[in-house]
Write a protein that holds these residues in place. Structure first.
Motif, mmCIF file in Angstrom:
data_model
loop_
_atom_site.group_PDB
_atom_site.id
_atom_site.type_symbol
_atom_site.label_atom_id
_atom_site.label_comp_id
_atom_site.label_asym_id
_atom_site.label_seq_id
_atom_site.Cartn_x
_atom_site.Cartn_y
_atom_site.Cartn_z
ATOM 1 N N TRP A 30 0.783 -1.246 0.000
ATOM 2 C CA TRP A 30 0.000 0.000 0.000
ATOM 3 C C TRP A 30 0.816 1.299 0.000
ATOM 4 N N TYR A 245 -9.531 -3.491 2.310
ATOM 5 C CA TYR A 245 -10.864 -3.859 1.823
ATOM 6 C C TYR A 245 -10.841 -4.689 0.547
ATOM 7 N N PRO A 246 -9.836 -4.506 -0.336
ATOM 8 C CA PRO A 246 -9.865 -5.390 -1.511
ATOM 9 C C PRO A 246 -9.710 -6.866 -1.122
ATOM 10 N N PHE B 44 -9.444 2.195 -6.888
ATOM 11 C CA PHE B 44 -8.064 2.704 -6.770
ATOM 12 C C PHE B 44 -7.182 1.712 -6.016
ATOM 13 N N TYR B 45 -7.604 1.301 -4.864
ATOM 14 C CA TYR B 45 -6.806 0.345 -4.084
ATOM 15 C C TYR B 45 -7.016 -1.098 -4.546
ATOM 16 N N ARG B 46 -8.221 -1.344 -5.080
ATOM 17 C CA ARG B 46 -8.442 -2.716 -5.569
ATOM 18 C C ARG B 46 -7.491 -3.042 -6.710
ATOM 19 N N ARG B 48 -4.578 -1.975 -7.166
ATOM 20 C CA ARG B 48 -3.243 -2.224 -6.640
ATOM 21 C C ARG B 48 -3.120 -3.671 -6.165
ATOM 22 N N TRP B 49 -4.177 -4.145 -5.548
ATOM 23 C CA TRP B 49 -4.096 -5.507 -5.014
ATOM 24 C C TRP B 49 -4.148 -6.568 -6.108
#
Lengths: 473, 1232
Positions: A30, A245-246, B44-46, B48-49
């Motif tokens: 992150w 959360y992902p 946005f963060y999804r 990245r994962w």
């Protein structure tokens, strides 16, 4: 009653080995990029110590969180009006030195160094300016009590204690405090944002900063008493722990939990009464906040709760997960886990089981009565950290932990169960066995109980073929 | 991101509802809010994962973790790693192994693309220039290299440049040619035994280790040991059990109900396993921590005993005093007594030697003393049978091991007749004698007396006075048996009497209150009594890294043995420092040391090698006289180095370089002198040794003929991590600027030629095969870029858990990096090509020591030096073994890349266990395919790829092939007369392939190579097979030995476990360089393992540096800091005669006064300023250390005290050292 579901976490400090493994995958995934160098969504601090950023707990300095003013709750930094007046100058904002100036090294020069008179070596350089810097602080500067003799006096948890007596070799104590966003029920960051960029997700309680809406005012940064919202200097937006959360959405635990080799972390669903948040957060005294917080956590096995929750649209799978939640009994039933600085009045949802420690005066008799008082970590210190100074819940939690050990030992070694202790801590044998299993044997699927529910969207059939393409399709 | 209108950006214009009809809400007086809709940005963060693939791999660093990891690749880029949690289940009642990992391992992906990574072969520019010029002149690479070596100015010039930067990029072809030329030159001129390789701890990436080891073994070079060199080897373990190290897997901690953690920092160094420790407490285990500082593990204790660093043996002696008195003498515990009689040497009979009016403990009584006619009578020890009052020869002693009687077992029998041994002669003494014992205290050595019950026996050689080990222990500990007559001997009156070895006696030494000692000792023993042995003691660097670490260990381990804890699940010793377990050991060593082609390989013990190679022996002012027993009548050698020379020539220790003559030339010379067979060559060499024409190289280590010439480092950072006496390495081995402030001592060895001046720059070529620019790479002449752990196939095991893990490549090795296997193949190919013209085939005389677990371990019942005329020089008996090996140099590459014929014909084995592997060999031909190309390896299983090597190991090993496991017990069954196959039979049908491991880590199968049982029902605990199946320990008596009767052990007063204080390094003038005493402080210098690295690996990753102080740091106590005006984070200059290290001060009340902690393997590459004292950049943590060798570790040819590679031998201890510390003030960076 308005029932909401929230993912909450319990960390067993009695097991934490202070290894920091939790912090690394979080960092890698992150915040391993420009503008985020100094951010640690998850960090671990050694106590005693003043932490990261410096003295984050001291709200006289940082003015984060809430306070009661004439019986009603307001942000410590002031209400909407004062914020509006000072919107271009936030006096409570921590400086980069409070966190640390992120540094790096010119690594390539070691490989490419021309022939020199002296062996080449790398000097730290600021990641902000590129200049050589002298390192003065970091995200874990006080690891294992490094420099604690100098910083320890600034640790507010020594309140009502003579810190000097504890900061010497024979009396020293230490434990670790892993920290992440508390995903509070009453989040000061959300309330502080002039742009409304922060919100608490309806479905799982995760507090997020909308990266499109954030205008970089940074009031969330100063408003959070745990200093867990950070300002990304490159994007000009605030960022914070997203409770992964992902991953959570897929039923996977956050990376810090997945990586915890001490196996100290538990994640599960808590149900609470959203209508009473304000009441709990406004409890009359600081020490009354924790009991009030407990009051609004609802029993997931109570049929009335289940019925109301279902009626309010909480998915069946979520309710089933709530009923199997490992965190609910730790927090509510057994009262082993306590909140972090409840006096900040944000109603945090990351909870801590306090640590046992070696007996200090081991050559003297340590009867059960005074056992807790003879531990090296002073009860007052733990109470200042976890219960706004109220010793009763801390004593109870430690005695109960100790009782589990005592019971199990008597059962294993003496082949007969010593029940005297059970009554004293108010536990049945079954309860002790349950706690024992949860604290030591529990495997990943027992420590982390999460629903794997699809998004509440009617048209999943269409989404199936389109998801991932973004909005262009 | 979603389409977002201007209006949306302002709070007051945001829509309150979405099309989904979701209700937006505010709670808590509208301060908190829940939002629905407008969450499209969350992608946005999804995003990245999201990733493209994950691949199972692990880390091959020098770590005992062995954790399974998922490595993630996104858009072709290796992005991060997470821990796997899919280990096979532990079963009901035991926590699982998920997750396993640590913060260090979690940063490994950082290296992949880091600018500190080596991307191309690099050569020092001055060398490159010389080399290219020479090649133009000479064309032939070997001649070109010769021209550089023959020119002292040239050789000196590039040596002086080492470590100063200035690398230039080379091609693989260029680098391999130069290396091959130097190897051929060395073999021709000096011999292959002048070529060395150093790579530690194979278990963690066994194919990588095997790559260079195989190549070097095939050409006659020598691998250098590491476990003893690191001082992680506990010599006490082979001394007591004849076993290198065998320990409980971490899950077995959970079985324990009393844990003493004694100098091993479980949370820090056993991070993935620490949860079993913390969780055992909830199951009722009590924990005592013995630590000089408030260490991480103290956090989990119920009791902290803050014993002063290095005094642990005093604490343990006092605990043993309490246990022995209360649980053996005052009250007898049946379980303990039975255990002591069956599994320990306590009932064995010892001869007392008269010394004036008193008596001294001598040798074990042997069958030969009594005139018994039996095989190996000198190696069979004696008991007194209580049933018929006679001396008996019980099964199981080492004489039975090397005979064919089938009685090498622990049945308490003689010729099938039951024996009930008498533990003590006290009830039936013929007489009582006063016996004297050495007493070592910090102010010097003395002696003390005790009385012991004695039996007199008439033997063919006269009357002997004998007693038992048990009786000697009682007298030594100061516990008077009830039956003893009145005595004036030195007995304390009670625990409060400060005579040795009472709790009161230890208090001023350790600083631990006597009452706590008594309480913990009782708790420990009572717990063991109630649980039949489930008391466990964790040991490690804090207790082992001392000069007398073996004695600290013997005193502590003794407690577990007395309480019947060894070989019990949840009990016994648990040694955790540097220990490893190549679980498929026998199979792996076939491949790793080229045993499938040539035997024996050369294997040099590290401590001796570096002691001589870095000329540290020249500075050794440690007079052996000062550590000798005050009771011995034997004159000491003059110098510690003398003991090593004696050990080499008696065949106890290896010594490479071997002789003062090229071993190839020696063979040629023998042939010229008429030798017609290999036996003739050996006879010739023996004659030459006897008449003095041939000498051991060790007798003249500073003669250029005897220098080590080429050194390869891979998976190793000798200069940045493990090189004790770093500055001596720089000065003498490398020949570069250094900070040595020491000078030669006046103490001169008698066995060694002294040369002036001391040589500098012994090494012709240093080659480092590395991932990153480590200190070793920086000082190398050639740095070859290696693949990372996520870029290869390999195997990984540990003793901390029962699984075997694969490495799989998530990406191909980037840039011009290559795996170790491919790197050494490249070198081997070029070497073979050049060797065809220069070397051809040649005979090589290999001298190898009398090995542990070979018949050589009963070669020398007495110490007789052939050089002094006390014996005839006989190879394999009074001399090292000598073998003539035909080296086929031009076929080296072909041999390296095919599994040779000896794997099929000569059998496979380890630890004295051998079995036939022809079935497996045949099946490998099918699995791997065979070599098609004509030549020496045609038709053999191919080892072209690293994965082939891994597959070969899996197929040949009993631990991963059930059929082989069952078969491998055969030889042990014959020797012992026991039935043992049942231990593996349940898993006969299991056979792992590499792909099986990739799917999920698999559990190892029980094999005779290890002493514990692998099973679904229980955890691995060492010595379970010895205890439950009655397979002897591999010792003289076949039992766990308290008593060590070798002549050298007696000379040094170490027959019985005893406290020996840390060395007096002030008297040894370590700190004689202090400058301004008013502003300096002298501290004991401790180097525990670091939290932010695995040795030096990871120490340079930005994350690890960020998580502490960003560079070298030394911890001191705040009161000490005040004395020299130091504040936290000030610069320190830390120095002694050995050198200087610059570091930041970490001031903490956690550290005891009088000590400095410099967490180990901090390199001089990062945040290291200059030192005003040396005028150079500050050094590493090892710049202020040097090697101190202990003669008793050199003993050989004597049962369990026999050399084995990484198994027994002198250790490189460093914790006794003292340093001067002062404030450095403003520092210079020396960037010119």
């Amino acid at each position: 009653m308005k029932i909401k579901a929230q993912y909450a976490m319990v960390l067993n400090l009695d097991k934490c080995i202070g290894c920091h493994t939790c912090s690394i995958p979080c960092k890698n995934v992150w915040t391993n990029r420009k503008g985020a160098e100094y951010m640690w969504f998850n960090n671990v601090e050694t106590k005693p110590g003043i932490g990261y950023p410096k003295k984050w707990e001291d709200q006289n300095d940082h003015r984060g969180g809430w306070q009661l003013k004439e019986g009603s709750l307001e942000l410590k930094a002031g209400g909407r009006l004062s914020k509006g007046l000072s919107i271009f100058h936030n006096p409570d904002l921590p400086t980069i030195d409070d966190y640390y100036e992120p540094w790096t090294y010119d690594y390539g020069s070691l490989v490419n160094s021309p022939h020199r008179r002296q062996q080449p070596s790398l000097r730290p350089r600021s990641q902000l300016t590129g200049d050589p810097i002298r390192l003065e602080w970091g995200p874990n500067w006080e690891d294992d009590l490094a420099g604690a003799g100098e910083t320890g006096p600034g640790d507010i948890n020594f309140k009502n204690l003579d810190y000097a007596a504890f900061l010497q070799f024979r009396n020293i104590f230490m434990f670790y405090l892993p920290r992440l966003c508390e995903h509070c029920l009453n989040p000061a960051c959300v309330a502080s944002c002039p742009s409304g960029a922060l919100y608490k997700r309806d479905d799982d309680g995760i507090v997020l900063v909308d990266q499109e809406r954030c205008r970089g005012w940074r009031y969330c940064v100063s408003g959070c008493p745990y200093k867990k919202v950070y300002f990304n200097w490159k994007t000009g937006r605030a960022e914070k722990c997203i409770f992964c959360y992902p991953r959570i959405e897929a039923g996977l635990p956050p990376l810090c939990v997945h990586s915890c080799v001490g196996r100290i972390r538990y994640v599960g669903v808590l149900l609470y009464d959203a209508d009473r948040i304000s009441e709990a957060a406004s409890a009359a005294s600081d020490q009354a906040v924790y009991p009030a917080h407990m009051e609004i956590l609802l029993d997931p096995e109570d049929p009335a709760v289940q019925k109301t929750a279902a009626a309010e649209g909480i998915a069946d799978a979520v309710l089933r997960a709530a009923a199997r939640s490992p965190v609910y009994p730790l927090i509510k039933t057994w009262k082993l886990a306590l909140p972090l600085h409840p006096e900040f009045r944000t109603l945090p949802m990351v909870w801590y089981i306090p640590p046992l420690s070696p007996v200090k005066h081991y050559s003297e008799s340590s009867q059960e009565q005074d056992f807790i008082d003879s531990l090296r970590i002073p009860i007052t210190y733990l109470a200042n950290l976890l219960t706004a100074g109220d010793q009763t819940p801390v004593r109870q939690a430690l005695k109960r932990l100790s009782a589990v050990r005592h019971y199990m030992r008597s059962k294993r070694i003496e082949n007969k169960v010593d029940k005297t202790l059970l009554d004293r801590v108010g536990f049945s044998e079954e309860t002790i066995e349950k706690i024992y299993r949860l604290l030591s044997l529990a495997s990943l699927e027992d420590r982390i109980v999460l629903p794997k529910t699809a998004p509440g969207d009617a048209n999943l059939f269409t989404r199936q073929g389109a998801c991932g393409y973004g909005d262009s399709i | 991101m979603t389409n977002d209108s201007i209006l949306n950006k302002l709070r007051f214009f945001r829509p309150k509802r979405t099309k989904d009809g979701c209700q937006e809400e505010k709670t808590a007086d509208n301060w908190a809010e829940a939002r629905c809709g407008q969450r499209g940005w969350e992608d946005f963060y999804r995003r990245r994962w999201q990733y493209d693939k994950k691949v199972r791999s692990t880390h091959g660093v020098n770590c005992t973790g062995s954790c399974s990891w998922d490595v993630y690749v996104k858009n072709g880029i290796l992005v991060w790693e997470t821990q796997n949690t899919d280990y096979p289940d532990s079963g009901e009642g035991c926590p699982n192994h998920e997750p396993r990992g640590c913060p260090r391992g979690a940063t490994y992906s950082w290296y992949t693309y880091s600018p500190v990574r080596l991307k191309y072969p690099l050569i020092r520019s001055s060398l490159m220039e010389m080399w290219q010029n020479a090649l133009q002149l000479h064309r032939d690479p070997v001649s070109a290299w010769t021209s550089i070596m023959d020119d002292p100015e040239k050789r000196n010039r590039f040596q002086k440049d080492r470590g100063k930067g200035g690398f230039v990029r080379a091609t693989w072809e260029q680098a391999a040619t130069l290396i091959a030329a130097s190897l051929i030159y060395t073999i021709k001129i000096y011999g292959p035994d002048r070529i060395f390789g150093f790579s530690p701890i194979p278990a963690m990436s066994m194919v990588c280790y095997a790559s260079g080891a195989r190549f070097l073994s095939l050409i006659g070079g020598s691998m250098i040991s590491f476990y003893d060199w690191y001082c992680d080897l506990p010599p006490a373990s082979p001394q007591i059990w004849g076993e290198q190290t065998d320990v409980p897997e971490s899950a077995d901690w959970y079985e324990s109900t009393y844990l003493i953690v004694w100098g091993t920092n479980l949370p820090m160094t056993r991070t993935p396993d620490a949860h079993f420790f913390t969780e055992a407490r909830y199951r009722g285990a009590r924990v005592t921590a013995v630590a000089p500082d408030y260490a991480e593990y103290v956090k989990f204790a119920d009791t902290w005993l803050p014993a002063k660093a290095g005094t642990d043996a005093a604490l343990a002696m006092a605990m043993t005093h309490v246990i022995f008195k209360e649980f053996y003498m005052d009250r007898k515990v049946d379980y303990f007594t039975e255990y002591a009689k069956t599994y320990t040497d306590l009932p064995f009979v010892v001869v007392l030697d008269p010394d004036g009016d008193i008596w001294l403990p001598g040798r074990f009584l042997r069958a030969s003393d009594l005139g018994f006619e039996t095989w190996n009578a000198q190696w069979k020890t004696i008991l007194f049978n209580a049933v018929d009052h006679s001396f008996r020869v019980p099964n199981g002693s080492i004489g039975f091991r090397w005979s064919d009687e089938g009685r090498w077992n622990l049945k308490m029998e003689e010729n099938d007749n039951k024996i009930d041994p008498l533990l003590s002669f006290a009830p039936q003494a013929d007489t009582w004698k006063t016996v004297s014992f050495p007493l070592f205290e910090s102010h010097g050595a003395a002696s003390k007396t005790g009385v012991t019950p004695v039996k007199k026996i008439t033997t063919p050689s006269g009357e002997l006075h004998v007693t038992t080990v048990f009786d000697l222990m009682a007298a030594h500990l100061g516990i008077l048996p009830g039956q003893a007559p009145g005595t004036t001997a030195d007995y304390p009156t009670g625990y409060e009497d400060p005579k040795p070895y009472t709790p009161a006696w230890q208090e001023p030494i350790t600083g631990v209150p006597a009452a706590d000692v008594i309480r913990v000792a009782r708790e420990f023993a009572e717990n063991a009594e109630k649980t039949r042995g489930k008391s466990m003691i964790f040991l490690g660097a804090g207790t082992n890294h001392w000069y007398h670490g073996d004695m600290i260990y013997r005193t502590i381990i003794g407690m577990t043995t007395l309480c019947g804890c060894q070989g019990v699940n949840g009990g016994g010793w648990a040694h955790y420092v540097g220990q490893e377990k190549v679980r498929p050991q026998a199979a792996w060593s076939q491949v790793a040391f080229g045993l499938d082609w040539l035997r024996p390989p050369r294997q040099q013990n590290g401590t001796s090698f570096f002691y001589f190679a870095t000329s540290q022996w020249r500075y050794d002012n440690f007079n052996p006289e000062t550590v000798l027993s005050p009771l011995t009548r034997t004159a000491p050698a003059r110098h510690m180095a003398d003991y090593n020379v004696i050990a080499a020539r008696l065949g106890w220790l290896p010594s490479y370089p071997q002789f003062n003559q090229n071993p190839l030339e020696l063979c040629n010379e023998a042939v010229r002198q008429g030798a017609t067979s290999d036996e003739d060559i050996v006879a010739y060499a023996t004659k030459q040794l006897k008449n003095g024409a041939l000498r051991f190289a060790m007798e003249d280590p500073d003669n250029p003929d005897n220098f080590p010439r080429v050194l390869f480092l891979w998976r190793a950072n000798l200069l940045g991590a493990s090189g004790k006496g770093h500055e001596y390495f720089l000065k003498h081995l490398l020949g570069v600027e250094n900070a040595v402030m020491n000078s030669d001592t006046t103490l001169r060895p008698e066995e060694i030629q002294w040369r002036e001046p001391a040589p500098e720059g012994k090494l012709d070529l240093l080659v480092t095969l590395e991932l990153r620019m480590s200190t070793s790479a920086l000082y190398a002449d050639i740095a070859l870029p290696a693949a990372g752990w996520y870029e290869m196939h390999d195997l990984n095991t540990t003793d901390m858990h029962p699984f075997i893990h694969p490495f799989n490549p998530a990406i191909d090795p980037p840039w011009e990096t290559r795996t170790n296997w491919e790197q050494f193949k490249t070198i081997a190919e070029k070497f073979s090509e050049l060797a065809a013209d220069h070397l051809g085939k040649a005979k090589d005389l290999v001298a190898s020591p009398l090995m542990h677990d070979s018949p050589g371990e009963i070669a020398q019942p007495e110490v007789n030096d052939w050089r002094k005329g006390q014996a005839e020089p006989i190879p394999g008996k009074t001399l090292p073994n000598m073998s003539v090996i035909l080296r086929d140099f031009p076929n080296t590459y072909k041999m390296m890349t095919a599994l040779g014929p000896l794997a099929e014909k000569a059998g496979i084995g380890s630890k004295g266990v051998v079995w036939n592997a022809s079935d497996e060999y045949e099946s490998l031909k099918a699995t791997l395919g065979t070599v098609q190309q004509a030549g020496i390896s045609q038709g053999m299983p191919t080892l072209e790829e690293a994965r082939d090597v891994a597959e070969t190991i899996l197929a040949l090993a009993p631990e991963t092939n059930g059929e082989t496991a069952v078969k491998s017990w055969g030889g042990v069954e014959r020797r012992t007369g026991l039935s043992l196959q049942h231990l593996s039979i349940r898993r006969r049908g299991e056979k792992y392939r590499f792909d099986d491991l990739t799917v999920q880590p698999r559990k190892i199968i029980t094999s005779p190579i290890w002493s514990g049982i692998e099973s679904e029902d229980r955890r691995y605990s060492p010595f379970v097979i010895n205890i439950e199946e009655k397979v002897p320990f591999r010792t003289l008596t076949g039992r766990a030995q308290f008593y060590q009767d070798h002549a050298w052990m007696r000379d040094f007063g170490e027959q019985l476990p005893v406290f020996r204080p840390p060395l007096d390094m002030l008297a040894l003038e370590s700190t004689q360089v202090r400058r301004d005493p008013g502003k300096e402080i002298i501290l004991n210098y401790l180097t525990p393992h670091s939290k932010w690295s695995i040795h030096s690996t990871y120490s340079d990753t930005l994350t690890m540096l960020t998580l502490f102080r960003g560079g070298e740091a030394i911890w001191i106590n705040d009161v000490d800091a005040t004395k020299i005006d130091i504040k936290d984070n000030d610069w320190l200059e830390c120095f002694n005669v050995n050198g200087v290290v610059m570091a930041k001060a970490v001031v903490s009340p956690r550290i005891p006064q009088g000590t400095a902690f410099m967490y180990h393997a901090q390199e001089r590459l990062i945040n290291t300023p200059g030192s005003k004292l040396s005028g150079q950049r500050g050094g590493t943590h090892n710049s202020v250390t040097r090697i101190m060798v202990k003669p008793t570790h050199m003993i050989g040819g004597y049962a369990q005290l026999s050399y084995g590679f990484n198994y027994y031998g002198p250790v490189g201890s460093q914790r006794d050292e003292m340093v001067v510390i002062r404030k450095a003030g403003e520092v210079e960076w020396y960037e010119d």
